[in-house]
Design an enzyme around this catalytic site. Structure first.
Site, PDB file in Angstrom:
ATOM      1  CG  HIS A 122     -27.899  36.519  81.337  1.00 35.69           C
ATOM      2  ND1 HIS A 122     -27.974  37.773  81.902  1.00 35.69           N
ATOM      3  CD2 HIS A 122     -28.372  36.654  80.070  1.00 35.69           C
ATOM      4  CE1 HIS A 122     -28.480  38.623  81.030  1.00 35.69           C
ATOM      5  NE2 HIS A 122     -28.722  37.977  79.910  1.00 35.69           N
ATOM      6  CB  SER A 123     -24.908  38.611  80.027  1.00 35.94           C
ATOM      7  OG  SER A 123     -24.417  39.782  79.434  1.00 35.94           O
ATOM      8  NE  ARG A 124     -17.825  41.314  83.987  1.00 30.85           N
ATOM      9  CZ  ARG A 124     -17.142  40.833  85.024  1.00 30.85           C
ATOM     10  NH1 ARG A 124     -17.738  39.968  85.847  1.00 30.85           N
ATOM     11  NH2 ARG A 124     -15.899  41.198  85.245  1.00 30.85           N
ATOM     12  CB  ALA A 126     -22.448  33.262  79.349  1.00 37.63           C
ATOM     13  CB  ILE A 146     -28.746  32.749  78.869  1.00 39.58           C
ATOM     14  CG1 ILE A 146     -29.293  31.424  79.419  1.00 39.58           C
ATOM     15  CG2 ILE A 146     -29.878  33.636  78.362  1.00 39.58           C
ATOM     16  CD1 ILE A 146     -30.116  31.598  80.693  1.00 39.58           C
TER      17      ILE A 146
END
Length: 310
Positions: A122-124, A126, A146
């Site tokens: 997720h986010s960072r 990812a 994500i």
């Protein structure tokens, strides 16, 4: 490769499904390597498909508490990234530049005894997953991302300015006195109303993992130096170099109400790299911590992580 999208297609799913709370309790584990200690939670079947889960900036492995139990047949190990949750903090002479996460990710999977593995992130996390997969494409089987893919690129001429900013912030945050919250509920309220607003439940599970009890109340366990800018940033050719080495299938969920302008920023990237299959799903930046968002993500990621094609 994943299914090619040309031009990229974003499927919109009006999700209205109530997720029954899954009572599966994760196992708390610690991964030791190179004199480092990474705290983690392990969900699912220990003999299942190996998947490492990477959380976002200032979050922790509890961010997968709603999604992980929905991914059946998966041996999912969600780690607290360095400086987060209950994992080790880097030494005072070290940095938290995102590409340095690759070494810790590989160290964690080595401690697990995995040669090849998939990534849910997720986010960072990812972005760190993409960097790791680009550097070691023979190790990563699949990428399930994500609301995150690549960082905003920087211009080469800004390198001196970026370095000066990072050094100044490292000095400031390295000596910063952390706030003490008088009660756990106060810390939850602060987390609930942070940069990305969270539901009460999401804020509570992240705060439980992300605080430590001290004299007078509760304090965040994250390393304050995570607030400092990177000493260097990736330029556009470097970002494309990592993406060009992603020979494994990639699925990307984008939140309809996620990070502002992310879709606009990523459209050219997805057009140039059509092997990245993208879907837009209703929800906020932390949609995997929302009931309907977690269900929709699991329905798409579940078969994918098992190597099944739609």
């Amino acid at each position: 490769m994943g299914r090619t999208i040309s031009p990229p297609v974003f499927s919109h799913y009006p999700v209205d499904i109530t997720l029954a709370t899954n009572q599966i309790t994760p196992r708390e584990i610690t991964l030791e390597f190179d004199h480092k200690s990474i705290a983690a939670r392990q969900w699912g079947d220990p003999e299942g498909e190996p998947v490492i889960a990477l959380h976002g900036w200032l979050d922790n492995c509890a961010t997968f508490s709603r999604l992980a139990p929905l991914l059946s047949g998966i041996n999912l190990v969600a780690i607290d990234m360095p400086g987060h949750g209950r994992s080790y903090h880097r030494s005072l002479d070290a940095n938290y530049n995102i590409w340095e996460e690759a070494e810790d990710i590989l160290g964690a999977v080595h401690a697990l005894g995995w040669r090849k593995f998939s990534i849910v992130a997720h986010s960072r996390g990812a972005i760190a997953g993409v960097i790791t997969a680009g550097a070691f494409p023979d190790r990563v089987k699949r990428l399930a991302l994500i609301d995150g893919l690549v960082p905003p690129s920087t211009e080469d001429e800004k390198a001196p300015e970026n370095l000066a900013k990072a050094i100044a912030q490292r000095a400031r945050y390295g000596t910063r006195k952390l706030r003490v919250y008088g009660t756990f509920e106060e810390a939850v309220e602060a987390r609930k109303n942070g940069m990305f607003p969270l539901t009460e439940w999401a804020a509570q599970v992240l705060t439980e993992r992300g605080t430590r009890e001290v004299e007078g109340g509760y304090m965040w366990s994250n390393d304050p130096r995570l607030m400092a800018a990177s000493t260097a940033k990736l330029n556009e050719p470097q970002i494309k170099a990592y993406l060009s080495r992603l020979k494994m299938p990639v699925q990307l969920v984008l939140a309809e109400d996620g990070i502002a302008d992310m879709l606009k920023r990523l459209r050219p990237v997805l057009q140039e790299f059509p092997g990245i299959e993208a879907r837009e799903i209703p929800g906020s930046h932390h949609l995997h911590l929302e009931e309907s968002g977690a269900r929709a993500i699991a329905e798409w990621f579940g078969p994918f992580l098992h190597g099944e094609t739609a």
